[in-house]
Design an enzyme around this catalytic site. Structure first.
Site, PDB file in Angstrom:
ATOM      1  N   LYS A  75       0.643   6.521  -2.877  1.00  0.00           N
ATOM      2  CA  LYS A  75       1.760   6.065  -2.067  1.00  0.00           C
ATOM      3  C   LYS A  75       1.602   4.577  -1.753  1.00  0.00           C
ATOM      4  CE  LYS A  75       4.008   7.473   2.312  1.00  0.00           C
ATOM      5  NZ  LYS A  75       3.914   8.447   3.423  1.00  0.00           N
ATOM      6  N   SER A 151       8.201  10.322   4.967  1.00  0.00           N
ATOM      7  CA  SER A 151       8.129   9.030   4.307  1.00  0.00           C
ATOM      8  C   SER A 151       7.553   9.097   2.893  1.00  0.00           C
ATOM      9  CB  SER A 151       7.278   8.071   5.141  1.00  0.00           C
ATOM     10  OG  SER A 151       5.925   8.508   5.214  1.00  0.00           O
ATOM     11  N   SER A 175       5.626  13.649   7.242  1.00  0.00           N
ATOM     12  CA  SER A 175       5.938  12.863   6.051  1.00  0.00           C
ATOM     13  C   SER A 175       5.504  13.486   4.737  1.00  0.00           C
ATOM     14  CB  SER A 175       5.333  11.464   6.166  1.00  0.00           C
ATOM     15  OG  SER A 175       5.969  10.748   7.196  1.00  0.00           O
TER      16      SER A 175
END
Length: 511
Positions: A75, A151, A175
């Site tokens: 990520k 997210s 997330s």
């Protein structure tokens, strides 16, 4: 290796094919790179690639490693690779280079994983949607008009879209679980401190943030946790390395006492409306669990959602204000001149005005909730709840409107932030920010492990996950149940079809 064969395998399946000599690591890597190059322009999931570095690193992989030769993505947030860019989803960090590898990255490589690149995240990972101004907006592979959530939305789009069998993400308020629910994936948030964040960070958001992965199979999640868990030097959480997560899912879970809730105590104070399909997903999951022999009882968790949301947002504001100071130090740009989205800047100003007393009171509330949930779990082995109030929202629907951004820009007026806090803007922010997703922050505040399990698909073709929480440290209990549900439901057959993706157009920022 054919691309369709590559897309059909989970991570451990690919590794087994390599060890058996049926395919080579080079063939798997070539299939992965070709898949990313062909599909990412439509998916918008990957923010940058590192194919050449991945090929070099793959040549030194231990062939006996559990994920030897398996491609993955990290990520664009926290997961640093030495000397390489990491933007945290923000234009303010576009030119930043990480000083060293994250401990997690080192452990991933030791496990044999090959990092192909980074997935997109909202600015600083702050939203439950993934629509940063500076980077692409990933689509939901089940329906491109809808969001994959956030997210870790880029990671979810990459896995559900078949780019990689598993992708790394982080969970500070849902997330991992929210994108897992919206994209029909398995998403496990481990216990607080289970996975190290060092060496650049000790803890993030007072320990609310935990990193792990989005996967298509339970066994990939369990095997990964076996190899990445355990404290590193300087960790604030003294959790030693443990084994047995993969082994736990290979044994029947036994009969468990499971509380079932639609999350009313969490959502009602925020004005949350529960979509009928979400209710149906929870009810169907309950019936499935009863059919598997578990004892279920409809009981709400002992939590007051308004107080929980206030506490979470108070820490959120304070942490963001501190993060912006750190970014300023890293980039040598004053906070007032950082290239930030209007909502981020406004929330940062509120955080800067937050009294230390209020911050500490909010943190103490976390401890009370943890004690209350510990007592709850003395009666129940697990808690079944929704992940989000609705299936995946349409892209752009939850991003702050232009008029809202203009209103938030008024916080730049001297004294306005103090007045806004006194006028109760925090409660308004809590309601606006968490109304669609009020059910996931509980596990982050208490530290207990939680997972999203993909058991339902709406008539419109959108997946809906259900959330299961366990007592602190009981990931094995979750994984055993998840494996039982996976075998019973065969959820892998619900993966979206590749031909549904919009190959004819690139995905850019939403106006």
């Amino acid at each position: 290796m054919e691309v369709q064969e590559y897309r059909a395998c989970d991570g451990l399946g690919l590794s087994a094919l390599i060890r058996q000599g049926k395919v080579s690591r080079e063939e798997v890597l070539a299939a992965a790179c070709a898949t990313v190059e062909e599909n990412n322009p439509a998916l918008g999931a990957v923010v940058r690639t590192r194919f050449e570095q991945a090929a070099r690193e793959g040549r030194s992989t231990d062939p006996a490693a559990p994920f030897a030769g398996v491609p993955t993505l990290t990520k664009d947030l926290l997961m640093t690779l030495a000397g390489e860019p990491l933007a945290f989803g923000s234009a303010s960090m576009a030119d930043w280079r990480a000083p060293q590898d994250a401990t997690l990255v080192c452990r991933m490589r030791a496990a044999g994983l090959t990092i192909l690149g980074q997935t997109v995240t909202p600015e600083l990972g702050l939203m439950g949607i993934t629509e940063p101004r500076a980077f692409s907006h990933p689509v939901n592979p089940w329906h491109p008009e809808h969001s994959p959530g956030g997210s870790s939305g880029g990671a979810a789009a990459a896995v559900a879209g078949g780019l990689v069998p598993l992708a790394m993400g982080g969970d500070g308020g849902g997330s991992l679980r929210i994108p897992a629910s919206h994209c029909g994936l398995f998403g496990l948030k481990p216990s607080r401190g289970r996975v190290p964040l060092g060496p650049l960070f000790g803890e993030v958001w007072q320990g609310a943030v935990v990193e792990h992965a989005l996967t298509r199979s339970v066994r990939d999640s369990a095997a990964l946790l076996d190899v990445i868990n355990g404290m590193d030097a300087g960790s604030p959480w003294p959790l030693p390395r443990e084994q047995g997560f993969l082994a736990a899912m290979e044994r029947p879970p036994g009969t468990m006492r499971i509380a079932v809730s639609l999350g009313d105590p969490l959502g009602a104070p925020l004005g949350t409306w529960l979509d009928p399909e979400v209710r149906r997903a929870v009810e169907q999951a309950g019936r499935r669990l009863e059919a598997l022999g578990h004892h279920l009882e409809w009981v709400d968790p002992p939590v007051e959602g308004g107080a929980l949301a206030d506490s979470y947002l108070t820490l959120y504001l304070g942490q963001l204000a501190a993060d912006l100071v750190w970014i300023s130090e890293q980039t040598d740009v004053p906070v007032c001149r950082l290239a930030l989205e209007p909502a981020t800047r406004a929330i940062g100003r509120l955080g800067r005005c937050l009294p230390a007393r209020d911050y500490e009171i909010a943190k103490r509330y976390w401890n009370q909730v943890a004690w209350d949930m510990a007592a709850f779990h003395r009666r129940f082995d697990l808690l079944l709840m929704p992940v989000a109030a609705t299936p995946a929202p349409r892209r752009g629907a939850l991003y702050p409107s232009r008029s809202r951004e203009r209103l938030m820009s008024l916080l730049a007026i001297p004294g306005a932030s103090h007045l806004a806090l006194k006028a109760g803007l925090l409660k308004r922010l809590a309601a606006d920010s968490l109304r669609q997703t009020p059910f996931t922050q509980l596990a982050n505040l208490t530290g207990q492990p939680a997972m999203s399990v993909p058991l339902h698909v709406t008539p419109d073709g959108l997946p809906v996950g259900v959330q299961v929480l366990a007592p602190m440290g009981e990931e094995r209990r979750l994984l055993a149940l998840a494996a039982q549900l996976e075998a019973d439901s065969e959820w892998g057959r619900h993966l979206p079809r590749q031909e549904a993706l919009p190959h004819d157009r690139p995905i850019g920022a939403i106006a």
